[in-house]
Design an enzyme around this catalytic site. Structure first.
Site, short mmCIF file in Angstrom:
data_model
loop_
_atom_site.label_atom_id
_atom_site.label_comp_id
_atom_site.label_asym_id
_atom_site.label_seq_id
_atom_site.Cartn_x
_atom_site.Cartn_y
_atom_site.Cartn_z
N GLU A 50 42.45 7.35 -9.82
CA GLU A 50 43.72 6.61 -9.79
C GLU A 50 43.59 5.24 -9.15
O GLU A 50 44.35 4.33 -9.46
CB GLU A 50 44.80 7.44 -9.09
N PHE A 112 52.94 22.46 -3.76
CA PHE A 112 51.63 22.08 -4.27
C PHE A 112 51.66 20.63 -4.78
O PHE A 112 52.54 20.25 -5.54
CB PHE A 112 51.21 23.03 -5.40
N GLN A 113 50.70 19.86 -4.36
CA GLN A 113 50.57 18.44 -4.72
C GLN A 113 51.83 17.63 -4.38
O GLN A 113 52.22 16.73 -5.11
CB GLN A 113 50.19 18.27 -6.20
N LYS A 162 59.57 16.07 -11.30
CA LYS A 162 59.28 16.69 -12.61
C LYS A 162 60.55 17.14 -13.32
O LYS A 162 60.69 16.96 -14.53
CB LYS A 162 58.33 17.87 -12.41
N MET A 477 27.75 -9.07 3.61
CA MET A 477 28.61 -9.78 4.56
C MET A 477 28.60 -9.09 5.93
O MET A 477 28.63 -9.75 6.96
CB MET A 477 30.04 -9.88 4.01
#
Lengths: 578, 158
Positions: A50, A112-113, A162, A477
């Site tokens: 993602e 969940f999630q 959802k 760097m």
């Protein structure tokens, strides 16, 4: 006719003219993904992580000026986007991130999630929404696009549970919108603009310093017109490169920590400064106590909170860069007789003497590939017309210093947040927007590993990006700072156990090249850019000891620049040239 | 310098945390913060007491104005305004006899709202400074528990 929430999401995107949706499916997003499947207008690009989706949308937005759009699932889908959202936020990039959420009755249950998306993203978005009622969905998405793209742009998150994507509502996409608590300004204050022009015209040592705001505000043409009308020197920030053509003699290079000697000295010595769409960031100003001690400052910015935040300003102008610059140009033309002829010549003589130091000069080697040389050759072979996305570190600075950008939106990098892993996915967004244009991703062997999985996305969508890895086997760097400030104790900056990038690229279905001789650099780049239908991963084995110069140490002043060690004696602390 | 900032904001879930989050993220001080709905159900009213240099206060007001949920913001300290805060204090009667306490409470235009054998609870309303003065006059050792509401403010005149 009634639509489901999921169908409404897609209908909104279609009505908003969205071409690409960068995303990754998951449980809470399944209704929306089903709606994605059942339509043709919006093209979904399946990334491999993602974070890649947000950077790709971000790269698309930076290259095109249109908002980038992301779709992810709840929980880890959301947390993985946070780096990308923060990256866009720091650089004021318009983006709309649609996140799925667990069903409304489960919110707060540690389902969940489930994560508190609105809470987690709040500090790094321009605004965010949780849509609890399907009847509010279309209006909220409209608001998200409006907020993301107007005023000072930025990312907006819309969190959609959802059950809201399953519920039905009448679909009506509002044509326009007003938000009572949000009224971005456009035109600047006329009196202030007039004052600014008077101040500019009486300057003896003027400088025009511009940032990403000129690019985001689509004001590059206006800027060039004003600079040329006045014949004043112009410098751009890292975010502002390409706003004024690098090939124009009035351009004196990038300023700041790794800016040119002439740009930083001119900032230090100037008497009038016009800052446009720049925010006086610490990497630009260095020590604020030593910052431009004798100048009177005009600051044009669309965000009032940018003005006076770090540096006190004599003429503040809140407004969009383009209309403000247009008004300035008209006034300059009217009042041009006030310019005292000859005054500016002395200033240019001083600047040209600084230029004579040739601060970007580097030692050429027959044996080791100098990273600067690779960027120079890239510039020559692409005639300066490529889109260049970069990651973060030394290679980013060399790209900024040695690839002269003549057009806006060609240089895409994470300036504010400094996000390693940004380059490759950003290049995907650019290549999708401009399939026929050359797109280079200048990266390092450390940065590229942070989003390397996106090579798979590049294969799936046939994106012929040219990856230019400046491989010095160090986090360059970090190593440079450790050399300078930690007596060369290279704590964990060494990249051990690197993969064979050639075989890695090949395993993803791309072309891999390893180049370790300076004589092969040009040929390899030509070959890579000639194959316009394949992604080519070029692993340039470069000089490990090379550092980025000039350099202003963090917290030092513009007059305290370090040139490369062999040139040190030529430059003294202050003013000897002025 | 102490500032009283009055904000009208959208009565949306999360609006309060946007304001509070802004103060903590940018390292600004909050002395007190009160928030409650207004007669318009879609709006909340918030009063923030903060302090900082003029430069910091300018940034605070600009950053607050930038929040999408902020409809209107006034720095009340810029003009004439009235502020009130309420204090509830549980005071031990052992060292401060009820008769003395009654005089003190009357002096501060307050009232005694609860009483039991060993202590009583008083209510005082006034400016923040006046409440400080009451606490001082009572003597801190006499106070068992102290609750302050935070300041609410409103501009004077039309």
């Amino acid at each position: 006719m009634k639509l489901t929430g999921a169908e409404i999401v897609l209908a909104c995107l279609k009505d908003e003219g969205v071409e690409f949706l960068f995303g990754y499916p998951g449980g809470a997003a399944l209704h929306i993904y089903d709606a994605v499947y059942r339509q043709k207008q919006v093209r979904h690009i399946l990334v491999r992580h993602e974070q890649g989706a947000t950077h790709a949308a971000d790269g698309f937005a930076r290259a095109t000026g249109k908002p980038g759009v992301v779709l992810v699932t709840s929980g880890p889908g959301v947390t993985n986007t946070v780096t990308g959202i923060a990256t866009a936020f720091m650089d004021s990039i318009p983006m709309v991130v649609l996140t799925a959420q667990v069903a409304t009755h489960l919110i707060g249950d540690d389902a969940f999630q489930e994560v508190d998306t609105v809470g987690i993203t709040r500090p790094c978005v321009k605004h965010n929404f949780l849509v609890k009622d399907v009847n509010d969905l279309a209006m909220t998405i409209k608001k998200a696009f409006y907020i993301a793209t107007t005023g000072r742009p930025g990312p907006v998150v819309v969190d959609i549970p959802k059950d809201v994507t399953a519920a039905q509502a009448e679909y009506l996409y509002p044509k326009s919108i007003e938000i009572r608590s949000y009224a971005p300004v456009d035109k600047g204050h006329t009196k202030q603009i007039s004052r600014a022009v008077d101040l500019l015209l009486q300057a003896e040592r003027p400088i025009i310093y511009t940032g990403g705001g000129v690019i985001q505000g689509g004001a590059a043409l206006e800027l060039a017109e004003l600079v040329r009308e006045l014949q004043y020197p112009c410098t751009n920030t890292l975010m502002g490169l390409g706003a004024f053509p690098a090939s124009d003699p009035l351009f004196i290079g990038m300023l700041g920590m790794h800016g040119t000697y002439e740009a930083n000295m001119a900032m230090y010595e100037c008497d009038v400064m016009l800052a446009v769409g720049a925010r006086f960031d610490d990497r630009v100003t260095g020590d604020l106590k030593l910052f431009s001690p004798r100048s009177r400052i005009i600051h044009v910015d669309v965000d009032p909170s940018s003005i006076g935040k770090n540096v006190s300003v004599e003429v503040p102008i809140v407004g969009e860069a383009a209309p403000v610059l247009r008004e300035m140009i008209a006034l300059v033309r009217q009042r041009k007789d006030k310019l005292v002829s000859g005054v500016i010549d002395a200033w240019w003589n001083t600047i040209n003497a600084w230029r004579g130091i040739n601060c970007l000069d580097y030692d050429v080697s027959d044996e080791l590939i100098k990273p600067q040389y690779v960027v120079q050759k890239l510039f020559e072979i692409t005639k300066g017309e490529a889109f260049v996305a970069s990651d973060v570190g030394q290679h980013q600075m060399w790209a900024a210093q040695y690839y002269g950008f003549d057009q806006p939106r060609r240089w895409v990098n994470s300036g504010g947040l400094g996000t390693m892993g940004f380059g490759l996915p950003a290049a995907m967004g650019i290549q999708l927007a401009y399939p026929k244009m050359p797109v280079a991703c200048i990266t390092g062997e450390a940065s590229i590993m942070m989003c390397i999985q996106e090579l798979s996305t590049c294969k799936q969508y046939d994106l012929p990006i040219k990856v230019i890895a400046l491989n010095n086997r160090y986090m360059g760097m970090v190593r440079q700072w450790q050399e300078f400030f930690y007596e060369s104790r290279y704590s964990h900056s060494y990249m051990d156990a690197l993969p064979d990038f050639v075989r890695l690229a090949e395993s993803f279905g791309h072309v891999g090249m390893r180049i370790d001789k300076p004589g092969d650099v040009e040929g390899a780049l030509k070959e890579a850019f000639d194959s316009d239908d394949r992604l080519v991963f070029m692993d340039f084995i470069t000089d490990q000891t090379e550092n980025v110069y000039p350099m202003i140490a963090a917290g030092a002043g513009h007059n305290e620049m370090h040139l490369k060690p062999s040139r040190h004696g030529e430059v003294h602390k202050e003013r000897e040239l002025a | 310098m102490r500032r009283v900032i009055s904000i009208l904001l959208e009565n949306e879930a999360g609006a309060l945390s946007r304001v509070a989050g802004l103060f903590s993220a940018r390292g600004y001080n909050i002395e007190s913060l009160t928030v409650a709905p207004t007669d318009d159900a879609s709006l909340s009213h918030m009063t923030i007491v903060t302090y900082g240099s003029d430069l910091v206060i300018e940034q605070i007001t600009k950053q607050l104005n930038k929040l999408i949920d902020v409809v209107r913001l006034i720095d009340l300290t810029d003009g004439a305004y009235v502020e009130r805060e309420m204090l509830l204090a549980k005071i031990a009667l052992a060292k401060l006899p009820l008769s003395d306490l009654k005089v003190l409470v009357e002096l501060f235009n307050g009232c005694i709202i609860d009483i039991c054998q060993s202590n009583c609870t008083v209510e005082i309303t006034g400016t923040g400074h006046r409440l400080d003065a009451f606490v001082e006059a009572c003597g801190r050792t006499q106070i068992i528990e102290l609750v302050r509401s935070g300041v609410s403010g409103i501009s004077r005149g039309a």
